[in-house]
Motif scaffolding. Structure first.
Motif, mmCIF file in Angstrom:
data_model
loop_
_atom_site.group_PDB
_atom_site.id
_atom_site.type_symbol
_atom_site.label_atom_id
_atom_site.label_comp_id
_atom_site.label_asym_id
_atom_site.label_seq_id
_atom_site.Cartn_x
_atom_site.Cartn_y
_atom_site.Cartn_z
ATOM 1 N N GLY A 26 43.196 5.282 53.574
ATOM 2 C CA GLY A 26 42.831 6.560 53.010
ATOM 3 C C GLY A 26 41.187 6.434 52.685
ATOM 4 O O GLY A 26 40.592 7.366 52.238
ATOM 5 N N THR A 27 40.749 5.333 53.330
ATOM 6 C CA THR A 27 39.302 5.220 53.209
ATOM 7 C C THR A 27 38.505 6.082 54.202
ATOM 8 O O THR A 27 38.972 6.366 55.245
ATOM 9 N N GLY A 28 37.657 6.777 53.793
ATOM 10 C CA GLY A 28 36.912 7.978 54.538
ATOM 11 C C GLY A 28 35.872 7.319 55.449
ATOM 12 O O GLY A 28 36.229 6.674 56.384
ATOM 13 N N ASP A 29 34.538 7.719 55.197
ATOM 14 C CA ASP A 29 33.405 7.289 56.272
ATOM 15 C C ASP A 29 33.331 5.766 56.015
ATOM 16 O O ASP A 29 32.212 5.522 55.429
ATOM 17 N N PHE A 30 34.285 4.874 56.542
ATOM 18 C CA PHE A 30 34.249 3.378 56.384
ATOM 19 C C PHE A 30 33.398 2.809 57.562
ATOM 20 O O PHE A 30 33.833 2.808 58.785
ATOM 21 N N MET A 31 32.325 1.924 57.138
ATOM 22 C CA MET A 31 31.440 1.394 58.098
ATOM 23 C C MET A 31 31.132 -0.052 58.032
ATOM 24 O O MET A 31 30.827 -0.255 56.915
ATOM 25 N N TRP A 32 30.986 -1.051 59.073
ATOM 26 C CA TRP A 32 30.523 -2.177 58.829
ATOM 27 C C TRP A 32 29.000 -2.210 59.125
ATOM 28 O O TRP A 32 28.658 -1.682 60.089
ATOM 29 N N HIS A 33 28.624 -2.864 58.544
ATOM 30 C CA HIS A 33 26.992 -3.209 58.567
ATOM 31 C C HIS A 33 26.642 -4.728 58.661
ATOM 32 O O HIS A 33 27.328 -5.482 58.087
ATOM 33 N N LEU A 34 25.589 -5.198 59.417
ATOM 34 C CA LEU A 34 25.252 -6.416 59.610
ATOM 35 C C LEU A 34 23.670 -7.025 58.945
ATOM 36 O O LEU A 34 22.977 -6.089 59.118
ATOM 37 N N ASN A 45 30.209 -3.654 54.013
ATOM 38 C CA ASN A 45 30.723 -2.200 54.213
ATOM 39 C C ASN A 45 30.226 -1.433 53.208
ATOM 40 O O ASN A 45 29.722 -1.822 52.150
ATOM 41 N N ASN A 46 30.353 0.032 53.333
ATOM 42 C CA ASN A 46 29.838 0.841 52.281
ATOM 43 C C ASN A 46 30.901 0.920 51.386
ATOM 44 O O ASN A 46 31.366 2.141 50.822
ATOM 45 N N GLY A 47 31.651 -0.062 50.972
ATOM 46 C CA GLY A 47 32.481 -0.306 49.887
ATOM 47 C C GLY A 47 31.874 -1.326 48.803
ATOM 48 O O GLY A 47 30.783 -1.557 48.773
ATOM 49 N N ARG A 48 32.948 -2.552 48.748
ATOM 50 C CA ARG A 48 32.435 -3.523 47.972
ATOM 51 C C ARG A 48 32.881 -4.855 48.792
ATOM 52 O O ARG A 48 32.677 -5.999 48.158
ATOM 53 N N ILE A 49 32.898 -4.723 49.693
ATOM 54 C CA ILE A 49 33.362 -6.200 50.763
ATOM 55 C C ILE A 49 32.417 -6.453 51.521
ATOM 56 O O ILE A 49 31.480 -6.014 52.044
ATOM 57 N N ILE A 66 29.438 0.337 45.165
ATOM 58 C CA ILE A 66 29.260 0.651 46.627
ATOM 59 C C ILE A 66 27.760 -0.213 47.100
ATOM 60 O O ILE A 66 26.934 0.085 46.734
ATOM 61 N N ILE A 67 27.984 -1.208 48.144
ATOM 62 C CA ILE A 67 27.028 -1.654 48.791
ATOM 63 C C ILE A 67 26.051 -0.775 49.558
ATOM 64 O O ILE A 67 26.911 0.054 50.601
ATOM 65 N N GLN A 68 24.948 -0.569 49.272
ATOM 66 C CA GLN A 68 24.026 0.407 49.974
ATOM 67 C C GLN A 68 23.273 -0.242 51.121
ATOM 68 O O GLN A 68 22.906 0.276 52.182
ATOM 69 N N ASN A 69 22.601 -1.591 50.808
ATOM 70 C CA ASN A 69 21.967 -2.276 51.730
ATOM 71 C C ASN A 69 22.065 -3.742 51.364
ATOM 72 O O ASN A 69 22.192 -4.081 50.196
ATOM 73 N N ALA A 70 21.583 -4.640 52.260
ATOM 74 C CA ALA A 70 21.765 -5.943 52.096
ATOM 75 C C ALA A 70 20.469 -6.631 52.909
ATOM 76 O O ALA A 70 20.298 -6.344 53.885
ATOM 77 N N TYR A 71 19.884 -7.684 52.087
ATOM 78 C CA TYR A 71 18.787 -8.326 52.803
ATOM 79 C C TYR A 71 18.864 -9.734 52.532
ATOM 80 O O TYR A 71 18.888 -10.081 51.235
ATOM 81 N N SER A 72 17.932 -10.321 53.482
ATOM 82 C CA SER A 72 18.136 -11.886 53.366
ATOM 83 C C SER A 72 16.809 -12.067 52.408
ATOM 84 O O SER A 72 15.761 -11.408 52.641
ATOM 85 N N HIS A 73 16.944 -13.099 51.484
ATOM 86 C CA HIS A 73 15.671 -13.278 50.523
ATOM 87 C C HIS A 73 15.868 -14.617 49.760
ATOM 88 O O HIS A 73 16.934 -14.884 49.001
ATOM 89 N N ASP A 74 14.821 -15.405 49.962
ATOM 90 C CA ASP A 74 15.121 -16.641 49.200
ATOM 91 C C ASP A 74 16.340 -17.724 49.446
ATOM 92 O O ASP A 74 17.017 -17.934 48.597
ATOM 93 N N GLY A 239 26.704 -1.454 62.970
ATOM 94 C CA GLY A 239 25.723 -2.395 62.538
ATOM 95 C C GLY A 239 25.022 -3.126 63.550
ATOM 96 O O GLY A 239 25.663 -3.693 64.690
ATOM 97 N N PHE A 240 23.637 -4.061 63.344
ATOM 98 C CA PHE A 240 23.187 -4.780 64.131
ATOM 99 C C PHE A 240 22.227 -5.766 63.431
ATOM 100 O O PHE A 240 21.948 -5.425 62.451
ATOM 101 N N ALA A 241 22.287 -6.993 63.963
ATOM 102 C CA ALA A 241 21.340 -7.973 63.682
ATOM 103 C C ALA A 241 20.961 -8.795 65.054
ATOM 104 O O ALA A 241 21.658 -8.734 65.794
#
Length: 266
Positions: A26-34, A45-49, A66-74, A239-241
């Motif tokens: 039932g998840t709608g616009d579910f996407m994985w990002h890197l 993902n645009n959830g919490r995983i 809901i995770i919106q973005n993730a950044y490497s830091h320290d 997603g890409f890295a």
């Protein structure tokens, strides 16, 4: 810096390096990002995983997160979420909420990036804000730009000391020390229409721009010269890295992380 190769590189083989959890029913616009990290990569993902490159799966925040973005830091990761900013310790797999004090004018943030001891945030009006690091997170910002810019619809931001901003899905602007800097890119065919992400950093030799709708990753040198564009096979990636050290690009596609070789690097 790079091999003299064709301006278009068609990738024929993608190596599968990780399988991702199936989206909930039932998840709608579910996407994985890197996102790249010092020890590999994380997939979120645009959830919490969130899944680390070693296969460890983490659940972030609470059911409203809901995770919106993730950044490497320290040596860790900073997560921008709907329930606040979270600093994630990737060695202990623990997260803690950190403070982010915003200005009342800083309404809808279109893109943000921790860099050094600051967090740079661009709002939907094209204003770039600079938050200094504090003992509890990031303090109240000041406007970083010394003059108005022509930013209309910023989507992405990257930095190698200068800031690069992807605007209107078609154009890259460069800023340095609060001023717009000269930067023009070579013509890319077909032209950018829906570019969505860009990446570089202090150690990177190149700037990478992802346009998922055309299944391509475009490579520019730091002067804006077109080096090549990787045309990727299969379904649209989300997603890409990039890992220049190991000559590898990563994408998320069909619920998997896949790798391709960066043949433009020596």
């Amino acid at each position: 810096l790079y091999k003299e190769i064709k301006k278009e590189t068609r990738v024929t083989v993608l190596d599968e390096v990780a399988t991702l959890p199936q989206p909930p029913t039932g998840t709608g616009d579910f996407m994985w990002h890197l996102s790249r990290t010092s020890s590999g990569f994380v997939v979120w993902n645009n959830g919490r995983i969130l899944q680390k490159s070693d296969g460890t799966v983490l659940t972030i925040g609470n059911e409203d997160t809901i995770i919106q973005n993730a950044y490497s830091h320290d040596e860790g990761l900073v997560l921008m979420t709907t329930t606040g900013m979270i600093r994630l310790d990737l060695t202990k797999n623990t997260g803690s909420t950190i403070a982010l004090i915003t200005d009342e004018l800083e309404k809808n943030v279109a893109a943000s990036l921790p860099y050094g001891k600051y967090l740079y945030a661009i709002d939907d009006k094209g204003i770039i804000w600079k938050h200094p690091e504090s003992t509890t997170g990031f303090a109240k910002p000041t406007k970083w730009l010394k003059s108005e810019t022509a930013l209309k619809n910023p989507q992405g931001i990257a930095s190698d000391g200068a800031l690069y901003v992807l605007d209107t899905e078609t154009t890259i602007h460069k800023f340095f020390r609060g001023e717009i800097a000269p930067f023009e890119t070579d013509p890319v065919e077909p032209k950018f229409k829906y570019a969505s992400e860009l990446w570089t950093d202090n150690d990177a030799l190149f700037i990478y721009v992802a346009e998922q709708s055309k299944n391509r990753v475009v490579v520019l040198d730091k002067n804006g010269v077109l080096v090549t564009q990787y045309i990727l096979p299969g379904n649209t990636f989300t997603g890409f890295a990039i890992d220049e050290k190991n000559h590898a690009g990563f994408i998320t596609q069909d619920n998997k992380v896949k790798r391709f070789t960066l043949t433009h690097l020596k």
